[in-house]
Design an enzyme around this catalytic site. Sequence first.
Site, PDB file in Angstrom:
ATOM      1  N   TYR A 146       0.840  -1.186   0.000  1.00 30.65           N
ATOM      2  CA  TYR A 146       0.000   0.000   0.000  1.00 30.65           C
ATOM      3  C   TYR A 146       0.881   1.243   0.000  1.00 30.65           C
ATOM      4  O   TYR A 146       1.619   1.507   0.943  1.00 30.65           O
ATOM      5  CB  TYR A 146      -0.934  -0.006   1.206  1.00 30.65           C
ATOM      6  CG  TYR A 146      -2.205  -0.783   0.951  1.00 30.65           C
ATOM      7  CD1 TYR A 146      -2.172  -1.948   0.193  1.00 30.65           C
ATOM      8  CD2 TYR A 146      -3.428  -0.359   1.444  1.00 30.65           C
ATOM      9  CE1 TYR A 146      -3.321  -2.666  -0.059  1.00 30.65           C
ATOM     10  CE2 TYR A 146      -4.583  -1.071   1.194  1.00 30.65           C
ATOM     11  CZ  TYR A 146      -4.527  -2.231   0.443  1.00 30.65           C
ATOM     12  OH  TYR A 146      -5.670  -2.941   0.192  1.00 30.65           O
ATOM     13  N   LYS A 199       1.904 -15.517   0.177  1.00 31.79           N
ATOM     14  CA  LYS A 199       2.087 -15.904  -1.229  1.00 31.79           C
ATOM     15  C   LYS A 199       3.576 -16.177  -1.442  1.00 31.79           C
ATOM     16  O   LYS A 199       4.207 -15.691  -2.377  1.00 31.79           O
ATOM     17  CB  LYS A 199       1.578 -14.793  -2.155  1.00 31.79           C
ATOM     18  CG  LYS A 199       1.536 -15.177  -3.636  1.00 31.79           C
ATOM     19  CD  LYS A 199       0.577 -16.322  -3.932  1.00 31.79           C
ATOM     20  CE  LYS A 199       0.510 -16.580  -5.427  1.00 31.79           C
ATOM     21  NZ  LYS A 199      -0.262 -17.801  -5.739  1.00 31.79           N
ATOM     22  N   ASP A 232      -4.366 -17.269  -2.753  1.00 32.66           N
ATOM     23  CA  ASP A 232      -5.329 -17.668  -3.780  1.00 32.66           C
ATOM     24  C   ASP A 232      -6.116 -18.891  -3.338  1.00 32.66           C
ATOM     25  O   ASP A 232      -7.345 -18.959  -3.514  1.00 32.66           O
ATOM     26  CB  ASP A 232      -4.640 -17.899  -5.119  1.00 32.66           C
ATOM     27  CG  ASP A 232      -3.360 -18.713  -5.018  1.00 32.66           C
ATOM     28  OD1 ASP A 232      -2.876 -18.945  -3.889  1.00 32.66           O
ATOM     29  OD2 ASP A 232      -2.829 -19.114  -6.063  1.00 32.66           O
ATOM     30  N   ASP A 256      -7.042  -6.861   3.304  1.00 32.78           N
ATOM     31  CA  ASP A 256      -8.091  -5.982   2.800  1.00 32.78           C
ATOM     32  C   ASP A 256      -9.036  -6.753   1.886  1.00 32.78           C
ATOM     33  O   ASP A 256     -10.266  -6.676   1.999  1.00 32.78           O
ATOM     34  CB  ASP A 256      -7.448  -4.813   2.057  1.00 32.78           C
ATOM     35  CG  ASP A 256      -8.386  -3.631   1.858  1.00 32.78           C
ATOM     36  OD1 ASP A 256      -9.510  -3.665   2.392  1.00 32.78           O
ATOM     37  OD2 ASP A 256      -7.981  -2.673   1.185  1.00 32.78           O
ATOM     38  N   ASP A 260     -13.072  -8.251   2.831  1.00 37.45           N
ATOM     39  CA  ASP A 260     -14.254  -7.894   2.047  1.00 37.45           C
ATOM     40  C   ASP A 260     -14.973  -9.147   1.545  1.00 37.45           C
ATOM     41  O   ASP A 260     -16.209  -9.230   1.588  1.00 37.45           O
ATOM     42  CB  ASP A 260     -13.868  -7.012   0.860  1.00 37.45           C
ATOM     43  CG  ASP A 260     -13.695  -5.546   1.234  1.00 37.45           C
ATOM     44  OD1 ASP A 260     -13.756  -5.232   2.445  1.00 37.45           O
ATOM     45  OD2 ASP A 260     -13.493  -4.709   0.341  1.00 37.45           O
TER      46      ASP A 260
END
Length: 369
Positions: A146, A199, A232, A256, A260
């Site tokens: 970010y 990841k 994933d 984030d 959601d």
Amino acid sequence: MVSNDGRVNPVDATTPRIGLLVGDGIGHEIVPAAQRTVDAAMSAVGAPEVQWVELPVGYDAIAEHGDPLPASTLDALDGLDAWVLGPHDSAGYPAQFRGRLTPGGTIRKRFDLFANIRPAKAFAGVYATAPEMDLVIVRENTEGFYADRNMFTGSGEFMPTPDVAMAVGVVTRRACERIAHTAFRLAQGRRRRVTVVHKANVLSLTTGLFRDVCVEVGAQYPDVEIRTEHVDAMAAHLVRRGADFDVVVTENMFGDILSDLSGELAGSLGLAASLNSSETRAMAQAAHGAAPDIAGRNRANPTALMLSAAMLLDWMSERRTDAVLGLAADRIRLGVTGTLAAGVATADLGGLASTAEFTETVGARILRR
């Protein structure tokens, strides 16, 4: 209250003081709703009245002070350890303010609110794709990719040529350690399972460090089971078997996105509570945005911010060793869950209740229990 020079006036040490920043859009409806809900819960358990410290932010602050986050607001927050922040519509601010940090981002950075805690829990009375889901995403809130959080000054995104855009990702051992401790301590009070999401098969150094440090910290909590998942695969697992997960700890961007996803699987982002915290400060802030298209129409769903305010009271209860604040938080959750189970809901959940009607129903349930 706040004095003319922007300082918070001293009050009795037993009086809870909470900053109140309304923000933009539906913030003008859901923040007062959350405030009334907290007041009802505090009254119901015989707690002292909250001293609400109202501070300008967003469009109102631009109109009054010429800035969406005035220095006087930040100075006043310095004198508080807890506050409620409404959503902001920074994309719609005048052009001179769009290239800077959002008000929420500035506050998070100034007070090093490194932990973003986002529960995702299905509620009776609300349709959910994953009706058994009850998990918490613990998101590292200060680093990652970010651009507003990964540089001391300036942006973590840059363009060496007009046709090439680059981004810097930052992961440090210190940040990984403190968010991991947050996750494992939280799991000890829940079902004692932590899933570390990364990841490392592609981002082997950055998210590999995150994974490895979290696993190292987890060894200090032998009563908590540790699993690791690629992000994933984790997204697929949440859709297929979201009820299997308890506490999920991950880096900023993954957290984030997954929060959601989890919020929608559990029913709606309108139910998605969120707490940003450090060891000494905390900010309740719903996971959703300002929804300017329905602002002022008495249609907004205040549930997420009500539940965020309950999380804030829990945090204050633990920090102040004041059990009554935790009882007030429980009252809010019972009021909200009872209202939804009874079929009272706002339009986004398929109901007919206005913001005001939903808030009144929650408040009445809080006071009668």
